[in-house]
Enzyme design. Structure first.
Site, mmCIF file in Angstrom:
data_model
loop_
_atom_site.group_PDB
_atom_site.id
_atom_site.type_symbol
_atom_site.label_atom_id
_atom_site.label_comp_id
_atom_site.label_asym_id
_atom_site.label_seq_id
_atom_site.Cartn_x
_atom_site.Cartn_y
_atom_site.Cartn_z
ATOM 1 N N ASN A 262 30.280 -24.530 -38.691
ATOM 2 C CA ASN A 262 30.153 -23.778 -39.944
ATOM 3 C C ASN A 262 31.155 -22.623 -39.968
ATOM 4 O OD1 ASN A 262 27.598 -25.268 -39.459
ATOM 5 N ND2 ASN A 262 26.947 -24.257 -41.338
ATOM 6 N N GLU A 322 31.075 -26.598 -43.908
ATOM 7 C CA GLU A 322 30.785 -27.219 -42.607
ATOM 8 C C GLU A 322 31.791 -28.312 -42.301
ATOM 9 O OE1 GLU A 322 26.642 -28.446 -42.005
ATOM 10 O OE2 GLU A 322 26.307 -27.849 -44.084
#
Ligand code: ADP
Ligand code: RBF
Ligand code: MG
Length: 391
Positions: A262, A322
């Site tokens: 992330n 992500e």
């Protein structure tokens, strides 16, 4: 229209000289073809099919890996001939809701968006087709070019929807004379002649298109144009992003086999503004020191999701960025810097019925990304990645 509208038409006044506005012209087309579906079907005889097979086969190298746009697909007569060449990924565009509905029923319930190999449909005019539905390896204007409001503008749009080296086809399986007779009886509906070779050459003079061949036989009109091999597509620039890997939502992506690094979304706001939420493919580079194994420090394929993960009903869904890298790293890399380049859009975010459905689709995304990134086209975007630092 996006900025391409400002491009010069090179002095070619190709707009319909029928006194109709673009809107009126579009309405007339869709009304006419809504009614004409039955007679259109009947006109596609075995002899016409034989010519459509030649039209499809006129594009060099079409096959299973090709993505094709059928602009003015009508009831889809060209589609089986593309499929016979192995083409699986077809976007059929038409202005007639009845035609599009009939096509959808034949082709199945796939959505308009995405990079799945299937027959998709889109209702509207090619000049309004969003760029993210491309890029295409071939665009066909079959039995429709004379009906367009502004053929030059349609070709311009087709160029920007095309991959470098791809082909644009203008065809009519009943030939010029038939087209002219039909046009004479329906001047508003069919404002343009099929361009003679010289006219076509001058129409594309200011476009990134080369005229390859024009076959103007009595029973078949078939013009082949090519977007130059090394033409850089100005409307799909790669997006470079960089960030320090943070902890995500701890939903166990890693346990499912798709860990996602992330990146903090706030510092990337400027780069991400204007991009649609969804799944993209590209390259990733983990900027770690020489104590890491060499393989970990190479540039790898990646697939990434930008959005709010609608599958999970968080009280306040936060935006997330992500990246799943197609590489097995020797260890976790929270806090390290990761550079990525986004090269293409795969699909929008979907609210799945559950984790297994999501996982199934992510694995498809990975497959799409892998095969896309094998194309030499994306190699040049790798090199700047290792040197890239956030602005
Ligand atoms: P989180 O919810 O904290 O993001 P994940 O289960 O998504 O946890 O795992 C992500 C972490 O796994 C990354 O931050 C990184 O440190 C590590 N990781 C290991 N291999 C990969 C990979 N191939 N792609 C992405 N992250 C990976
Ligand atoms: N989440 C969704 O809710 N819908 C999606 O369509 C979706 N697509 C994804 C595609 C890829 C390639 C990846 C890596 C993630 C995707 N996610 C999607 C995010 C997923 O929900 C998330 O990785 C996990 O919830 C862990 O935070
Ligand atoms: Mg994660």
């Amino acid at each position: 229209m996006p900025p391409v509208a400002a491009a010069s038409s090179g002095g070619h006044k190709q707009e319909a000289s029928t006194g109709l506005t673009r809107q009126e012209h579009a309405e007339m087309q869709s009304k006419y073809f809504d009614r004409a579906i039955g007679s259109l079907k009947a006109s596609i005889t075995p002899a016409v099919h034989a010519k459509l097979a030649r039209v499809a086969a006129g594009v060099p190298g079409l096959g299973a890996a090709s993505r094709v746009l059928d602009a003015g697909a009508g009831e889809g007569a060209l589609i089986p001939h593309l499929q016979a060449l192995g083409v699986q990924d077809i976007l059929a565009v038409d202005v007639s809701p009845t035609m599009v509905e009939a096509l959808q029923q034949r082709a199945g319930p796939e959505s308009t968006l995405g990079n799945d190999a299937c027959v998709r449909t889109w209702l509207g005019e090619i000049v309004d087709l969003p760029y993210y539905l491309g890029p295409f390896d071939a665009v066909f204007f079959n039995s429709v070019f004379g009906n367009l409001y502004d053929p030059h503008e349609a070709l311009l749009r087709a160029c920007f929807l095309s991959r470098p080296g791809s082909y644009i086809v203008i065809s009519h399986p009943l030939g010029r004379a038939w087209h002219e007779r039909f046009r004479a009886a329906n001047l508003q509906l069919v404002p343009h002649e099929l361009p003679q070779s010289a006219d076509l050459a001058s129409m594309v003079r200011d476009l990134p298109l080369q005229l390859v061949t024009v076959k103007d036989d009595e029973d078949l009109y078939l013009a082949l144009l090519q977007v130059p091999e090394h033409y850089a597509h100005p409307y799909a620039p790669p997006t470079y992003l960089s960030g320090e890997v943070i902890a995500g939502f701890g939903r166990g992506s890693k346990q499912l086999g798709v860990p996602t690094a992330n990146l903090p979304p706030a510092p990337l706001a400027a780069e991400l503004s204007g991009l649609c939420a969804g799944v993209y493919f590209g390259w990733a580079y983990l900027d770690v020191d020489a104590s890491w194994p060499e393989e970990d420090r190479k540039i790898h394929k990646m697939v990434m999701n930008i959005g709010q993960r609608p599958t999970f009903q968080d009280a306040e869904p936060e935006m997330s960025v992500e990246v799943h890298v197609m590489h097995e790293y020797s260890r976790d890399f929270y806090g390290e810097k990761m550079n990525v380049v986004m090269l293409g859009y795969i699909r929008p975010e979907i609210k799945f019925g559950g984790l297994q459905e999501l996982l199934g689709r992510i694995n498809m995304d990975i497959g799409i990304a892998k095969s896309q990134l094998d194309s030499p086209r994306w190699q040049a975007c790798k090199e700047p990645l290792a040197k890239f630092t956030a602005p």
